[in-house]
Motif scaffolding. Sequence first.
Motif, PDB file in Angstrom:
ATOM      1  N   MET A   1     -38.396  -6.734  74.930  1.00  0.00           N
ATOM      2  CA  MET A   1     -37.634  -7.135  76.112  1.00  0.00           C
ATOM      3  C   MET A   1     -37.873  -6.281  77.051  1.00  0.00           C
ATOM      4  O   MET A   1     -37.959  -6.507  78.363  1.00  0.00           O
ATOM      5  CB  MET A   1     -36.104  -6.915  75.464  1.00  0.00           C
ATOM      6  CG  MET A   1     -35.027  -7.284  76.699  1.00  0.00           C
ATOM      7  SD  MET A   1     -34.952  -9.010  77.139  1.00  0.00           S
ATOM      8  CE  MET A   1     -33.913  -8.949  78.099  1.00  0.00           C
ATOM      9  N   TYR A   2     -37.648  -4.980  76.972  1.00  0.00           N
ATOM     10  CA  TYR A   2     -38.060  -4.009  78.120  1.00  0.00           C
ATOM     11  C   TYR A   2     -39.292  -4.051  78.789  1.00  0.00           C
ATOM     12  O   TYR A   2     -39.393  -4.275  80.164  1.00  0.00           O
ATOM     13  CB  TYR A   2     -37.994  -2.473  77.518  1.00  0.00           C
ATOM     14  CG  TYR A   2     -38.311  -1.536  78.489  1.00  0.00           C
ATOM     15  CD1 TYR A   2     -37.279  -1.377  79.613  1.00  0.00           C
ATOM     16  CD2 TYR A   2     -39.452  -0.734  78.516  1.00  0.00           C
ATOM     17  CE1 TYR A   2     -37.411  -0.172  80.453  1.00  0.00           C
ATOM     18  CE2 TYR A   2     -39.793   0.254  79.774  1.00  0.00           C
ATOM     19  CZ  TYR A   2     -38.717   0.342  80.505  1.00  0.00           C
ATOM     20  OH  TYR A   2     -38.863   1.452  81.569  1.00  0.00           O
ATOM     21  N   PHE A   3     -40.312  -4.463  77.879  1.00  0.00           N
ATOM     22  CA  PHE A   3     -41.719  -4.763  78.722  1.00  0.00           C
ATOM     23  C   PHE A   3     -41.906  -5.781  79.295  1.00  0.00           C
ATOM     24  O   PHE A   3     -42.564  -6.184  80.264  1.00  0.00           O
ATOM     25  CB  PHE A   3     -42.761  -4.330  77.442  1.00  0.00           C
ATOM     26  CG  PHE A   3     -43.061  -3.321  77.110  1.00  0.00           C
ATOM     27  CD1 PHE A   3     -43.500  -2.328  77.728  1.00  0.00           C
ATOM     28  CD2 PHE A   3     -42.714  -2.896  75.764  1.00  0.00           C
ATOM     29  CE1 PHE A   3     -43.573  -0.931  77.322  1.00  0.00           C
ATOM     30  CE2 PHE A   3     -42.843  -1.456  75.305  1.00  0.00           C
ATOM     31  CZ  PHE A   3     -43.423  -0.497  76.347  1.00  0.00           C
ATOM     32  N   SER A   4     -40.845  -6.965  78.891  1.00  0.00           N
ATOM     33  CA  SER A   4     -41.309  -8.167  79.630  1.00  0.00           C
ATOM     34  C   SER A   4     -40.402  -8.112  80.893  1.00  0.00           C
ATOM     35  O   SER A   4     -40.759  -8.637  82.020  1.00  0.00           O
ATOM     36  CB  SER A   4     -40.608  -9.362  78.972  1.00  0.00           C
ATOM     37  OG  SER A   4     -39.144  -8.930  78.623  1.00  0.00           O
ATOM     38  N   PHE A   5     -39.379  -7.199  81.088  1.00  0.00           N
ATOM     39  CA  PHE A   5     -38.440  -6.924  82.111  1.00  0.00           C
ATOM     40  C   PHE A   5     -39.391  -6.211  83.297  1.00  0.00           C
ATOM     41  O   PHE A   5     -39.525  -6.783  84.306  1.00  0.00           O
ATOM     42  CB  PHE A   5     -37.384  -6.194  81.976  1.00  0.00           C
ATOM     43  CG  PHE A   5     -36.347  -5.828  83.056  1.00  0.00           C
ATOM     44  CD1 PHE A   5     -35.890  -6.798  83.693  1.00  0.00           C
ATOM     45  CD2 PHE A   5     -36.452  -4.415  83.376  1.00  0.00           C
ATOM     46  CE1 PHE A   5     -35.111  -6.460  84.815  1.00  0.00           C
ATOM     47  CE2 PHE A   5     -35.871  -4.113  84.583  1.00  0.00           C
ATOM     48  CZ  PHE A   5     -34.898  -5.147  85.418  1.00  0.00           C
ATOM     49  N   ILE A   6     -40.072  -5.499  82.845  1.00  0.00           N
ATOM     50  CA  ILE A   6     -41.062  -4.498  83.775  1.00  0.00           C
ATOM     51  C   ILE A   6     -42.275  -5.422  83.961  1.00  0.00           C
ATOM     52  O   ILE A   6     -42.714  -5.411  85.368  1.00  0.00           O
ATOM     53  CB  ILE A   6     -41.551  -3.226  82.810  1.00  0.00           C
ATOM     54  CG1 ILE A   6     -40.510  -2.335  82.634  1.00  0.00           C
ATOM     55  CG2 ILE A   6     -42.725  -2.543  83.656  1.00  0.00           C
ATOM     56  CD1 ILE A   6     -39.739  -1.591  83.825  1.00  0.00           C
ATOM     57  N   GLY A   7     -42.607  -6.080  83.194  1.00  0.00           N
ATOM     58  CA  GLY A   7     -43.778  -7.270  83.712  1.00  0.00           C
ATOM     59  C   GLY A   7     -43.368  -8.169  84.775  1.00  0.00           C
ATOM     60  O   GLY A   7     -44.056  -8.678  85.454  1.00  0.00           O
ATOM     61  N   LEU A   8     -42.087  -8.359  84.713  1.00  0.00           N
ATOM     62  CA  LEU A   8     -41.514  -9.417  85.760  1.00  0.00           C
ATOM     63  C   LEU A   8     -41.293  -8.517  87.173  1.00  0.00           C
ATOM     64  O   LEU A   8     -41.378  -8.955  88.366  1.00  0.00           O
ATOM     65  CB  LEU A   8     -40.065  -9.909  85.407  1.00  0.00           C
ATOM     66  CG  LEU A   8     -39.658 -10.954  86.365  1.00  0.00           C
ATOM     67  CD1 LEU A   8     -40.533 -12.112  86.328  1.00  0.00           C
ATOM     68  CD2 LEU A   8     -38.233 -11.271  85.506  1.00  0.00           C
ATOM     69  N   ILE A   9     -40.840  -7.191  87.087  1.00  0.00           N
ATOM     70  CA  ILE A   9     -40.258  -6.558  88.128  1.00  0.00           C
ATOM     71  C   ILE A   9     -41.560  -5.981  89.101  1.00  0.00           C
ATOM     72  O   ILE A   9     -41.553  -5.978  90.242  1.00  0.00           O
ATOM     73  CB  ILE A   9     -39.454  -5.465  87.749  1.00  0.00           C
ATOM     74  CG1 ILE A   9     -37.899  -5.732  87.130  1.00  0.00           C
ATOM     75  CG2 ILE A   9     -39.174  -4.245  88.853  1.00  0.00           C
ATOM     76  CD1 ILE A   9     -37.052  -6.556  88.255  1.00  0.00           C
ATOM     77  N   VAL A  10     -42.441  -5.506  88.295  1.00  0.00           N
ATOM     78  CA  VAL A  10     -43.425  -4.920  89.023  1.00  0.00           C
ATOM     79  C   VAL A  10     -44.331  -5.823  90.003  1.00  0.00           C
ATOM     80  O   VAL A  10     -44.524  -5.700  91.145  1.00  0.00           O
ATOM     81  CB  VAL A  10     -44.593  -4.215  88.037  1.00  0.00           C
ATOM     82  CG1 VAL A  10     -45.964  -3.754  88.671  1.00  0.00           C
ATOM     83  CG2 VAL A  10     -43.978  -3.078  87.272  1.00  0.00           C
ATOM     84  N   PRO A  11     -44.876  -7.088  89.690  1.00  0.00           N
ATOM     85  CA  PRO A  11     -45.246  -7.930  90.536  1.00  0.00           C
ATOM     86  C   PRO A  11     -44.334  -8.279  91.723  1.00  0.00           C
ATOM     87  O   PRO A  11     -44.651  -8.569  92.831  1.00  0.00           O
ATOM     88  CB  PRO A  11     -45.757  -9.292  89.618  1.00  0.00           C
ATOM     89  CG  PRO A  11     -45.546  -8.774  88.215  1.00  0.00           C
ATOM     90  CD  PRO A  11     -44.807  -7.847  88.202  1.00  0.00           C
ATOM     91  N   ILE A  12     -42.975  -8.470  91.434  1.00  0.00           N
ATOM     92  CA  ILE A  12     -42.056  -8.803  92.547  1.00  0.00           C
ATOM     93  C   ILE A  12     -42.036  -7.692  93.409  1.00  0.00           C
ATOM     94  O   ILE A  12     -41.963  -7.978  94.427  1.00  0.00           O
ATOM     95  CB  ILE A  12     -40.579  -9.121  91.741  1.00  0.00           C
ATOM     96  CG1 ILE A  12     -40.724 -10.438  91.214  1.00  0.00           C
ATOM     97  CG2 ILE A  12     -39.479  -9.221  92.854  1.00  0.00           C
ATOM     98  CD1 ILE A  12     -39.399 -10.945  90.356  1.00  0.00           C
ATOM     99  N   PHE A  13     -42.006  -6.624  93.007  1.00  0.00           N
ATOM    100  CA  PHE A  13     -41.965  -5.398  93.779  1.00  0.00           C
ATOM    101  C   PHE A  13     -43.287  -5.455  94.892  1.00  0.00           C
ATOM    102  O   PHE A  13     -43.051  -5.210  96.018  1.00  0.00           O
ATOM    103  CB  PHE A  13     -42.064  -3.991  92.939  1.00  0.00           C
ATOM    104  CG  PHE A  13     -42.204  -2.784  93.602  1.00  0.00           C
ATOM    105  CD1 PHE A  13     -41.064  -2.226  94.468  1.00  0.00           C
ATOM    106  CD2 PHE A  13     -43.437  -2.404  93.970  1.00  0.00           C
ATOM    107  CE1 PHE A  13     -41.335  -1.191  95.082  1.00  0.00           C
ATOM    108  CE2 PHE A  13     -43.571  -0.746  94.479  1.00  0.00           C
ATOM    109  CZ  PHE A  13     -42.311  -0.355  95.138  1.00  0.00           C
ATOM    110  N   PHE A  14     -44.432  -5.667  94.246  1.00  0.00           N
ATOM    111  CA  PHE A  14     -45.747  -5.624  94.987  1.00  0.00           C
ATOM    112  C   PHE A  14     -45.704  -6.867  96.041  1.00  0.00           C
ATOM    113  O   PHE A  14     -46.202  -6.533  97.053  1.00  0.00           O
ATOM    114  CB  PHE A  14     -46.632  -5.556  94.115  1.00  0.00           C
ATOM    115  CG  PHE A  14     -47.155  -4.322  93.481  1.00  0.00           C
ATOM    116  CD1 PHE A  14     -47.413  -3.330  94.479  1.00  0.00           C
ATOM    117  CD2 PHE A  14     -46.966  -4.247  92.312  1.00  0.00           C
ATOM    118  CE1 PHE A  14     -48.039  -2.088  94.016  1.00  0.00           C
ATOM    119  CE2 PHE A  14     -47.342  -2.789  91.707  1.00  0.00           C
ATOM    120  CZ  PHE A  14     -47.780  -1.864  92.514  1.00  0.00           C
TER     121      PHE A  14
END
Length: 124
Positions: A1-14
């Motif tokens: 769950m945590y890694f999928s959240f990070i996987g979603l946030i990082v591209p949005i941030f960039f």
Amino acid sequence: MYFSFIGLIVPIFFIVIFGIFIFTAVKGIGQWHSNNQQPVLTVAAKVVSKRTNVSRHNHTNDNNIHSTADTTYYATFEVESGDRMEFHISGKEYGKLAEGDIGKLTFQGTRYQNFERIKTSYEE
């Protein structure tokens, strides 16, 4: 769950950072183009204020902290109609101007070009 959240946030941030960069570039190019379309005007004006904006930056390099500062200079002019205009000017121009100086202001849109002093703030 945590890694999928990070996987979603990082591209949005960039994407957001890239979007801000593109927006700023387009806005700057638009202002440059708009200024180029404006006539160069020379009007009677008075220097009513001067100000600076100092930006400080700290850099860490091999356990050393290095600080730098950038200064941006501005002058506000009042024209005969009572309207006031603030322009970004060079440090050299900033040093030449004194509040109260009267002269001829040359500008193009929001772009400062020159101020030819006719009367200094010390002359009555």
